[in-house]
Scaffold this active site. Structure first.
Site, PDB file in Angstrom:
ATOM      1  N   HIS A 112       0.800  -1.232   0.000  1.00 60.43           N
ATOM      2  CA  HIS A 112       0.000   0.000   0.000  1.00 60.43           C
ATOM      3  C   HIS A 112       0.829   1.278   0.000  1.00 60.43           C
ATOM      4  O   HIS A 112       0.283   2.374  -0.077  1.00 60.43           O
ATOM      5  CB  HIS A 112      -0.955   0.025   1.193  1.00 60.43           C
ATOM      6  CG  HIS A 112      -0.251   0.308   2.495  1.00 60.43           C
ATOM      7  ND1 HIS A 112       0.519  -0.622   3.140  1.00 60.43           N
ATOM      8  CD2 HIS A 112      -0.186   1.426   3.248  1.00 60.43           C
ATOM      9  CE1 HIS A 112       1.007  -0.088   4.239  1.00 60.43           C
ATOM     10  NE2 HIS A 112       0.610   1.153   4.336  1.00 60.43           N
TER      11      HIS A 112
HETATM   12  C1  UD1 Z   1      -2.019   5.644   6.009  1.00 57.89           C
HETATM   13  C2  UD1 Z   1      -0.698   6.053   6.637  1.00 57.89           C
HETATM   14  C3  UD1 Z   1       0.311   4.932   6.470  1.00 57.89           C
HETATM   15  C4  UD1 Z   1      -0.227   3.613   6.969  1.00 57.89           C
HETATM   16  C5  UD1 Z   1      -1.545   3.334   6.290  1.00 57.89           C
HETATM   17  C6  UD1 Z   1      -2.178   2.061   6.758  1.00 57.89           C
HETATM   18  C7  UD1 Z   1      -0.175   8.430   6.554  1.00 57.89           C
HETATM   19  C8  UD1 Z   1       0.698   9.446   5.930  1.00 57.89           C
HETATM   20  N1  UD1 Z   1      -0.136   7.218   6.008  1.00 57.89           N
HETATM   21  O1  UD1 Z   1      -1.803   5.520   4.618  1.00 57.89           O
HETATM   22  O2  UD1 Z   1       1.471   5.255   7.205  1.00 57.89           O
HETATM   23  O3  UD1 Z   1       0.702   2.599   6.687  1.00 57.89           O
HETATM   24  O4  UD1 Z   1      -2.432   4.422   6.575  1.00 57.89           O
HETATM   25  O5  UD1 Z   1      -3.322   1.762   6.033  1.00 57.89           O
HETATM   26  O6  UD1 Z   1      -0.848   8.734   7.512  1.00 57.89           O
HETATM   27  N2  UD1 Z   1      -9.206   5.190   1.886  1.00 57.89           N
HETATM   28  C9  UD1 Z   1     -10.415   4.548   1.838  1.00 57.89           C
HETATM   29  N3  UD1 Z   1     -10.993   4.209   3.019  1.00 57.89           N
HETATM   30  C10 UD1 Z   1     -10.447   4.465   4.215  1.00 57.89           C
HETATM   31  C11 UD1 Z   1      -9.219   5.140   4.258  1.00 57.89           C
HETATM   32  C12 UD1 Z   1      -8.608   5.485   3.081  1.00 57.89           C
HETATM   33  O7  UD1 Z   1     -10.949   4.293   0.776  1.00 57.89           O
HETATM   34  O8  UD1 Z   1     -11.037   4.120   5.258  1.00 57.89           O
HETATM   35  C13 UD1 Z   1      -8.540   5.543   0.616  1.00 57.89           C
HETATM   36  C14 UD1 Z   1      -8.811   6.954   0.185  1.00 57.89           C
HETATM   37  O9  UD1 Z   1      -8.904   6.969  -1.214  1.00 57.89           O
HETATM   38  C15 UD1 Z   1      -7.554   7.686   0.605  1.00 57.89           C
HETATM   39  C16 UD1 Z   1      -6.489   6.619   0.442  1.00 57.89           C
HETATM   40  O10 UD1 Z   1      -7.151   5.397   0.771  1.00 57.89           O
HETATM   41  O11 UD1 Z   1      -7.314   8.825  -0.142  1.00 57.89           O
HETATM   42  C17 UD1 Z   1      -5.299   6.814   1.318  1.00 57.89           C
HETATM   43  O12 UD1 Z   1      -5.689   6.951   2.680  1.00 57.89           O
HETATM   44  P1  UD1 Z   1      -4.751   7.787   3.708  1.00 57.89           P
HETATM   45  O13 UD1 Z   1      -5.277   7.687   5.071  1.00 57.89           O
HETATM   46  O14 UD1 Z   1      -4.510   9.138   3.139  1.00 57.89           O
HETATM   47  O15 UD1 Z   1      -3.371   7.056   3.622  1.00 57.89           O
HETATM   48  P2  UD1 Z   1      -3.012   5.496   3.621  1.00 57.89           P
HETATM   49  O16 UD1 Z   1      -2.455   5.173   2.285  1.00 57.89           O
HETATM   50  O17 UD1 Z   1      -4.122   4.655   4.128  1.00 57.89           O
END
Ligand code: UD1
Length: 377
Positions: free
Chosen positions: A208
């Site tokens: 991821h």
């Molecule tokens: C975040 C953390 C990362 C961790 C990861 C675990 C930061 C900078 N990154 O990354 O360190 O390893 O979480 O999962 O804080 N999304 C959904 N549903 C959700 C959450 C996210 O669909 O419940 C999608 C959205 O399109 C979002 C993308 O995932 O834009 C990324 O989510 P985000 O929380 O920004 O970062 P992660 O890649 O999950």
């Protein structure tokens, strides 16, 4: 008796299993009142809620519901909403965990309000400034008053950054507290049976990191290698929402399907632990999974150029293999032949990390556990 107001901040999936044992330990101190704040960084049922249910976490007292956004948007929105809450509660301590945007946002707000900050999982460094988490780690540590580290390398990193010894507490790995507590329950998960993997060896894959999934060429190279691996052993791949979206937009899903890679929705904690525990090989870019496989004694290949958890390589079963597909495949074949590192469990990864952390805090605030005699360990 003096009462101590503690706010614990969580926001993203890897935070929940770290906060669970802490909240439980805090609960053993009658003079401590804890408020659990969920920033809403992760919000999907399977990215958040399922962990609360499985880990017996209390419902968050407050959900800031920030949702997704750019790093600046997400961090700023958490800060705005959290600051209002902090003003209302006026806590004696804010506890933040891990290295996600919610961690840094919580620490920044508290530090600027003059409220002491405890950072759980302090001192980890990948020395790769292109990782958003590395920025979060360095800044959070710089702002924190209690730095709870999982390993000696973390203590060293903090000292090198000029952090005073009196703020560093090596208390161990709190994620392992949860793993050891739930391993037996995870053993009962029917997930292998459901996936038809019973009796068969398989590889477990997660991916991821933006650096692996956001660039089409990089992701295509890795997917090609996983498809190749799937010819030799069944591959199970629970895909993070970010990854699932990239697989679709880059048109890579078909290649995985054609190779028979089992792409799944994100898994809950118990199913995930069960599948890791029984895997012949784990391939990942997650931080937590490098630690969990070390404790489980399962070979782990980390598809990154660096790790902030070197103890999993030096003492555990982890190998950092980079993103080169050929190198990854060669390492996978070696590990499947039983030639991967055997490893041992690092010290203080023993299920008692949260207890040690809370003892440090209790000592500082001068409060006693409900039954201190029964707790002596
Ligand atoms: C975040 C953390 C990362 C961790 C990861 C675990 C930061 C900078 N990154 O990354 O360190 O390893 O979480 O999962 O804080 N999304 C959904 N549903 C959700 C959450 C996210 O669909 O419940 C999608 C959205 O399109 C979002 C993308 O995932 O834009 C990324 O989510 P985000 O929380 O920004 O970062 P992660 O890649 O999950």
């Amino acid at each position: 008796m003096k009462s101590v107001e503690v706010v614990v901040v969580v926001g993203a999936r890897p935070n929940f299993m770290k906060a669970a044992p802490l909240l439980r330990e805090l609960g053993a101190y009658p003079a401590v009142h804890s408020t659990l704040v969920h920033t809403g960084q992760h919000y999907d049922e399977e990215m958040s809620r399922v962990f609360f249910q499985e880990l017996n976490l209390p419902e968050p007292d407050v959900d800031l519901e920030v949702g997704s956004g750019s790093h600046a948007e997400q961090t700023a929105e958490i800060m705005l909403r959290f600051e209002r809450l902090v003003d209302e509660i006026d806590p004696d301590l804010v506890v933040v965990v891990g290295d996600v945007n919610s961690t840094l946002a919580g620490a920044l707000v508290a530090a600027k309000r003059g409220i002491p900050v405890a950072h759980v999982e302090a001192g980890l460094r990948s020395f790769d400034p292109s990782m958003p988490e590395e920025i979060n780690r360095r800044l959070t540590d710089a702002l924190s008053d209690f730095l709870f580290t999982p390993s000696a390398d973390a203590d060293e990193n903090l000292r090198r950054e000029g952090i005073d010894e009196s703020r560093i507490f090596r208390t161990g790995n709190v994620m392992v507290d949860t793993l050891l507590e739930f391993r037996e329950r995870a053993e009962k998960s029917p997930i292998r049976e459901k996936l038809g993997l019973d009796g068969e060896g398989y590889a477990f894959l997660t991916l991821h990191r933006p650096s692996n999934v956001d660039d089409r060429r990089t992701l295509a190279g890795l997917i090609g290698a996983f498809a190749e691996l799937a010819r030799e052993i069944p591959v199970v791949f629970p895909a993070h929402p970010r990854t699932a979206e990239r697989l679709r937009t880059f048109g890579l899903q078909d290649e995985l399907d054609a190779a028979g890679v089992r792409v799944l929705e994100p898994l809950g904690y118990l199913d995930c632990l069960h599948l890791m525990d029984h895997a012949r090989l784990v391939v990942t870019d997650s931080g937590g999974i490098q630690e969990e496989t070390t404790v489980l004694g399962v070979p782990c290949l980390t598809v990154r150029e660096s790790t902030e958890r070197p103890v999993t390589v030096e003492e555990g079963t982890n190998q950092v293999v980079g993103r080169d597909p050929e190198r990854m495949l060669a390492a996978a074949r070696r590990a499947l032949d039983g030639k991967g590192p055997q490893g041992r469990v690092p010290s203080l990864w023993d299920g008692k990390a949260a207890r040690r952390m809370v003892e440090v805090l209790a000592d500082h605030f001068g409060v006693e556990a409900r039954d201190p005699d029964a707790r002596g360990s």
